[in-house]
Design a protein around this motif. Structure first.
Motif, short mmCIF file in Angstrom:
data_model
loop_
_atom_site.label_atom_id
_atom_site.label_comp_id
_atom_site.label_asym_id
_atom_site.label_seq_id
_atom_site.Cartn_x
_atom_site.Cartn_y
_atom_site.Cartn_z
N LEU A 1 13.12 10.82 -6.00
CA LEU A 1 14.65 10.04 -6.83
C LEU A 1 13.21 9.62 -8.04
CD1 LEU A 1 14.16 7.02 -6.90
CD2 LEU A 1 16.43 8.06 -4.83
N ALA A 2 13.64 8.97 -9.27
CA ALA A 2 13.30 8.66 -10.28
C ALA A 2 12.10 8.44 -11.27
CB ALA A 2 12.97 7.30 -10.08
N GLY A 3 11.59 10.60 -10.62
CA GLY A 3 10.95 10.67 -11.13
C GLY A 3 9.05 10.19 -10.96
N GLY A 4 9.32 9.32 -8.92
CA GLY A 4 8.15 9.06 -8.69
C GLY A 4 8.33 7.83 -9.57
N THR A 5 8.75 7.19 -10.85
CA THR A 5 8.17 5.72 -11.24
C THR A 5 8.93 4.52 -10.16
OG1 THR A 5 11.15 5.69 -12.18
CG2 THR A 5 9.59 7.26 -13.57
N GLY A 6 9.25 5.01 -9.08
CA GLY A 6 10.09 3.41 -7.93
C GLY A 6 11.27 3.03 -8.96
N LEU A 7 11.76 3.28 -10.38
CA LEU A 7 12.96 2.91 -11.02
C LEU A 7 13.65 3.38 -11.07
CD1 LEU A 7 10.85 1.34 -13.72
CD2 LEU A 7 10.70 -0.33 -11.59
N ASP A 8 15.27 3.24 -10.24
CA ASP A 8 16.48 3.71 -10.54
C ASP A 8 16.89 2.91 -11.04
OD1 ASP A 8 18.31 6.05 -9.96
OD2 ASP A 8 19.13 5.22 -8.36
N VAL A 9 17.82 3.74 -11.80
CA VAL A 9 19.14 2.98 -12.96
C VAL A 9 20.85 4.11 -12.36
CG1 VAL A 9 20.02 2.61 -14.90
CG2 VAL A 9 17.31 2.73 -14.93
N GLY B 1 0.58 -1.14 -0.02
CA GLY B 1 -0.26 -0.46 -0.06
C GLY B 1 0.46 1.41 0.28
N THR B 2 1.85 0.91 -0.20
CA THR B 2 2.81 2.38 -0.41
C THR B 2 2.93 2.75 -1.75
OG1 THR B 2 4.99 0.80 -0.15
CG2 THR B 2 4.07 1.40 1.76
N SER B 3 3.53 4.11 -2.10
CA SER B 3 4.27 5.09 -3.48
C SER B 3 5.73 4.76 -3.07
CB SER B 3 3.26 6.34 -2.70
OG SER B 3 2.23 6.26 -3.12
N PRO B 4 5.51 4.64 -5.11
CA PRO B 4 7.28 5.17 -5.05
C PRO B 4 7.54 5.99 -4.92
CG PRO B 4 5.49 4.06 -7.29
CD PRO B 4 5.06 4.55 -5.70
#
Length: 304
Positions: free
Chosen positions: A242-250, A235-238
């Motif tokens: 960081l990562a523009g709120g996408t939850g995916l950081d490269v 139930g939590t959010s990205p």
């Protein structure tokens, strides 16, 4: 005196009751004695408490109140579930013993493109719950969930070594296992107000012994599945920082990713330095949800 049948019957009944009473007493005495296994469990518990107390003495001031991770028995590997025949490596980030081995963990190792410290101590909540305790607890829960689905699960460590392993060794463990997926479990140490989870993916890296060309695509697919299922389960959010709120950081600076030859991601489950996130991370019920989300993400990736 005349022969009394009633007296004879009463005497027989008394003897029978006396014999039954002795048997009950003997049985009671046997049941009250501690079994060897319960004594061993008490010794194990005392040893764990002593080890935890010794670790707390060596931690920084923030680490004095850290709760201990939940330890569960190691399940049998493999099975007939949907993940039968699959191998998953779980990498519990850091090690509680790192606090006492700064010289060893500060030694630099080759990560292909550069050299970097062997490992770090990780972060902690304001109340002293360490990242290493969190990652091991979630890793145990994740292991049990995946094993129940039939997967073979390998841990890079199980608090069974004084420090480490180093980041390059963690990568080698996944490679040697020929894992179908590797997940490194972490929690972040960002600023107050920075909330949410994120999944770190390997960048395209080539240098020295590092070459991620073959795993960039599969790792992204794995990370996307985990991010989706983690959000659903917890139930939590990205992450909002960081990562523009996408939850995916490269990233291209993590040896555990650079040196991997199999699909691998890092999961930063939340920010230990934010009070609201910290309340979640220190909740046993929430950690079970986190493990469930990661397990569901891995399963959907492996099941196609």
């Amino acid at each position: 005196m005349p022969y009394d049948h009633r007296n004879t019957a009463r005497r027989a009944l008394a003897l029978a009751l006396a014999a039954t009473g002795c048997c009950a007493v003997l049985t009671g005495c046997g049941a009250s004695q501690a079994s060897p296994s319960s004594g061993k469990a008490q010794e194990t518990q005392r040893a764990q408490e002593t080890q935890q107390a010794q670790g707390a003495e060596s931690r920084p001031p923030l680490a004095s109140a850290a709760p201990t991770p939940t330890r569960s028995p190691l399940p049998a590997a493999g099975g007939n579930g949907s993940l039968a025949g699959r191998t998953v490596v779980i990498d519990p980030g850091h090690n509680s013993g790192n606090f006492r081995h700064s010289t060893e963990i500060n030694q630099k190792v080759d990560i292909g493109t550069t050299r970097k410290e062997c490992d770090t101590t990780g972060t902690s909540t304001d109340a002293g719950y360490t990242e290493a305790s969190f990652t091991l607890d979630v890793s145990h829960r994740l292991r049990d969930l995946l094993t129940a689905r039939g997967a073979k699960v390998v841990l890079t460590h199980d608090a069974d070594r004084p420090w480490g392993p180093c980041i390059d060794e963690r990568a080698r463990i996944g490679n040697a296992a020929r894992a179908d997926a590797v997940v490194s479990v972490h929690a972040d140490g960002s600023a107050v107000g920075h909330r949410g989870f994120h999944v770190i993916l390997p960048a395209r890296v080539r240098g020295g012994s590092a070459d991620t060309a073959a795993i960039v695509g599969p790792s992204r697919a794995l990370g996307e599945r985990i991010a989706d299922r983690f959000a659903r389960a917890t139930g939590t959010s990205p992450a909002n920082y960081l990562a523009g709120g996408t939850g995916l950081d490269v990233r291209d600076d993590l040896g555990g990713l650079n040196l991997s030859t199999v699909p691998k991601v890092f999961v930063e489950c939340g920010n230990m330095r934010d009070p609201k996130d910290a309340r979640l991370l220190t909740s046993s019920a929430w950690r079970q949800k986190a493990a469930q989300g990661i397990a569901d993400g891995i399963a959907t990736y492996l099941e196609g």
